[in-house]
Design a protein around this motif. Structure first.
Motif, PDB file in Angstrom:
ATOM      1  N   GLU A 137      29.631  13.505  36.439  1.00  0.00           N
ATOM      2  CA  GLU A 137      29.611  12.282  37.248  1.00  0.00           C
ATOM      3  C   GLU A 137      30.352  11.104  36.626  1.00  0.00           C
ATOM      4  O   GLU A 137      31.133  10.441  37.265  1.00  0.00           O
ATOM      5  CB  GLU A 137      28.171  11.865  37.519  1.00  0.00           C
ATOM      6  CG  GLU A 137      28.083  10.590  38.297  1.00  0.00           C
ATOM      7  CD  GLU A 137      26.690  10.187  38.602  1.00  0.00           C
ATOM      8  OE1 GLU A 137      26.497   9.015  38.900  1.00  0.00           O
ATOM      9  OE2 GLU A 137      25.787  11.021  38.533  1.00  0.00           O
ATOM     10  N   GLY A 157      28.386  18.190  42.028  1.00  0.00           N
ATOM     11  CA  GLY A 157      27.441  17.893  40.963  1.00  0.00           C
ATOM     12  C   GLY A 157      27.929  17.949  39.535  1.00  0.00           C
ATOM     13  O   GLY A 157      27.137  17.803  38.620  1.00  0.00           O
ATOM     14  N   ARG A 207      22.097  16.152  44.635  1.00  0.00           N
ATOM     15  CA  ARG A 207      23.276  15.617  43.948  1.00  0.00           C
ATOM     16  C   ARG A 207      24.413  15.371  44.925  1.00  0.00           C
ATOM     17  O   ARG A 207      25.102  14.362  44.854  1.00  0.00           O
ATOM     18  CB  ARG A 207      23.747  16.567  42.855  1.00  0.00           C
ATOM     19  CG  ARG A 207      22.928  16.513  41.615  1.00  0.00           C
ATOM     20  CD  ARG A 207      23.535  17.385  40.549  1.00  0.00           C
ATOM     21  NE  ARG A 207      22.709  17.392  39.368  1.00  0.00           N
ATOM     22  CZ  ARG A 207      22.736  18.346  38.467  1.00  0.00           C
ATOM     23  NH1 ARG A 207      23.554  19.371  38.616  1.00  0.00           N
ATOM     24  NH2 ARG A 207      21.955  18.292  37.408  1.00  0.00           N
ATOM     25  N   ARG A 221      28.142   7.699  47.177  1.00  0.00           N
ATOM     26  CA  ARG A 221      28.826   6.883  46.160  1.00  0.00           C
ATOM     27  C   ARG A 221      30.331   6.873  46.370  1.00  0.00           C
ATOM     28  O   ARG A 221      30.967   5.820  46.310  1.00  0.00           O
ATOM     29  CB  ARG A 221      28.524   7.402  44.766  1.00  0.00           C
ATOM     30  CG  ARG A 221      27.159   7.071  44.281  1.00  0.00           C
ATOM     31  CD  ARG A 221      26.973   7.589  42.876  1.00  0.00           C
ATOM     32  NE  ARG A 221      25.598   7.374  42.427  1.00  0.00           N
ATOM     33  CZ  ARG A 221      25.125   7.837  41.301  1.00  0.00           C
ATOM     34  NH1 ARG A 221      25.894   8.532  40.494  1.00  0.00           N
ATOM     35  NH2 ARG A 221      23.879   7.613  40.958  1.00  0.00           N
ATOM     36  N   ALA A 222      30.909   8.038  46.579  1.00  0.00           N
ATOM     37  CA  ALA A 222      32.362   8.125  46.761  1.00  0.00           C
ATOM     38  C   ALA A 222      32.792   7.427  48.046  1.00  0.00           C
ATOM     39  O   ALA A 222      33.811   6.734  48.073  1.00  0.00           O
ATOM     40  CB  ALA A 222      32.805   9.580  46.764  1.00  0.00           C
ATOM     41  N   LEU A 252      33.498   8.939  38.714  1.00  0.00           N
ATOM     42  CA  LEU A 252      33.094   7.742  39.433  1.00  0.00           C
ATOM     43  C   LEU A 252      33.820   6.520  38.886  1.00  0.00           C
ATOM     44  O   LEU A 252      34.289   5.677  39.641  1.00  0.00           O
ATOM     45  CB  LEU A 252      31.581   7.548  39.366  1.00  0.00           C
ATOM     46  CG  LEU A 252      31.041   6.368  40.172  1.00  0.00           C
ATOM     47  CD1 LEU A 252      31.420   6.496  41.639  1.00  0.00           C
ATOM     48  CD2 LEU A 252      29.543   6.274  40.030  1.00  0.00           C
ATOM     49  N   TRP A 277      33.202  17.696  41.443  1.00  0.00           N
ATOM     50  CA  TRP A 277      32.440  16.463  41.230  1.00  0.00           C
ATOM     51  C   TRP A 277      31.481  16.227  42.396  1.00  0.00           C
ATOM     52  O   TRP A 277      30.323  15.900  42.198  1.00  0.00           O
ATOM     53  CB  TRP A 277      33.374  15.259  41.065  1.00  0.00           C
ATOM     54  CG  TRP A 277      32.597  14.000  40.867  1.00  0.00           C
ATOM     55  CD1 TRP A 277      32.095  13.526  39.703  1.00  0.00           C
ATOM     56  CD2 TRP A 277      32.198  13.072  41.875  1.00  0.00           C
ATOM     57  NE1 TRP A 277      31.410  12.349  39.921  1.00  0.00           N
ATOM     58  CE2 TRP A 277      31.469  12.057  41.248  1.00  0.00           C
ATOM     59  CE3 TRP A 277      32.395  12.999  43.250  1.00  0.00           C
ATOM     60  CZ2 TRP A 277      30.927  10.968  41.940  1.00  0.00           C
ATOM     61  CZ3 TRP A 277      31.855  11.930  43.942  1.00  0.00           C
ATOM     62  CH2 TRP A 277      31.133  10.935  43.286  1.00  0.00           C
ATOM     63  N   LEU A 278      31.981  16.428  43.620  1.00  0.00           N
ATOM     64  CA  LEU A 278      31.112  16.265  44.795  1.00  0.00           C
ATOM     65  C   LEU A 278      29.905  17.195  44.721  1.00  0.00           C
ATOM     66  O   LEU A 278      28.811  16.838  45.146  1.00  0.00           O
ATOM     67  CB  LEU A 278      31.877  16.576  46.082  1.00  0.00           C
ATOM     68  CG  LEU A 278      32.518  15.417  46.815  1.00  0.00           C
ATOM     69  CD1 LEU A 278      33.260  15.923  48.043  1.00  0.00           C
ATOM     70  CD2 LEU A 278      31.545  14.340  47.177  1.00  0.00           C
ATOM     71  N   ARG A 306      26.306  11.777  45.617  1.00  0.00           N
ATOM     72  CA  ARG A 306      27.717  11.624  45.282  1.00  0.00           C
ATOM     73  C   ARG A 306      28.584  11.369  46.509  1.00  0.00           C
ATOM     74  O   ARG A 306      29.555  10.621  46.443  1.00  0.00           O
ATOM     75  CB  ARG A 306      28.200  12.833  44.502  1.00  0.00           C
ATOM     76  CG  ARG A 306      27.560  12.832  43.132  1.00  0.00           C
ATOM     77  CD  ARG A 306      28.020  13.943  42.293  1.00  0.00           C
ATOM     78  NE  ARG A 306      27.344  13.856  41.001  1.00  0.00           N
ATOM     79  CZ  ARG A 306      27.782  14.433  39.921  1.00  0.00           C
ATOM     80  NH1 ARG A 306      28.874  15.149  39.953  1.00  0.00           N
ATOM     81  NH2 ARG A 306      27.113  14.304  38.802  1.00  0.00           N
TER      82      ARG A 306
END
Length: 131
Positions: free
Chosen positions: A85, A82, A20, A27-28, A89, A79-80, A24
């Motif tokens: 989400e 897990g 996860r 994505r970030a 995002l 959030w980072l 993430r």
């Protein structure tokens, strides 16, 4: 010779957290405009070798690294790691959309002043994401 017992549930949990986290993190970073992910590592003061392990999912960062990544990327630490989400995002992508709209309108327009509350510490990404 000591025998070390391993808990398969714990091993699966750690593997899931690593998976996860790496997704993430990517994505970030992409939402903040980092095309070269190692540049993000340099900005956060993380060695290339350690950052490579985070990106491959073989290792989780310590709290200090998670905090630095969180501040630079403008996302909460949890959030980072897990949690939840969807809304975060969308918030990151919406912030990027707003920044792009301001840049498109013209640089001659003054930007509104940023107002921050005490519990808005995770949104410190105004200048970091543009670097």
């Amino acid at each position: 010779m000591a025998v070390v017992a391993t808990d398969p549930d714990t091993d699966r949990t750690v593997a899931l957290r690593k998976a996860r986290f790496k997704v993430r993190l990517r994505r970030a970073a992409e939402a903040c405009g980092y095309e070269n992910l190692y540049q993000l590592g340099r900005v956060c003061g993380i060695s290339k070798d350690s950052f490579k392990k985070y990106l491959s999912g073989t290792r989780l960062p310590n709290y200090e690294c998670i905090l630095r990544l969180s501040l630079v990327l403008g996302v909460p630490c949890d959030w980072l790691m897990g949690c939840d989400e969807g809304p975060m995002l969308r918030a990151v992508l919406k912030a990027r959309e707003i920044d792009s709209a301001w840049k498109t309108k013209g640089s001659s327009m003054p930007r509104p002043p940023l107002e921050r509350s005490c519990d808005d510490s995770h949104s410190r990404r105004e200048t970091e994401c543009e670097a």
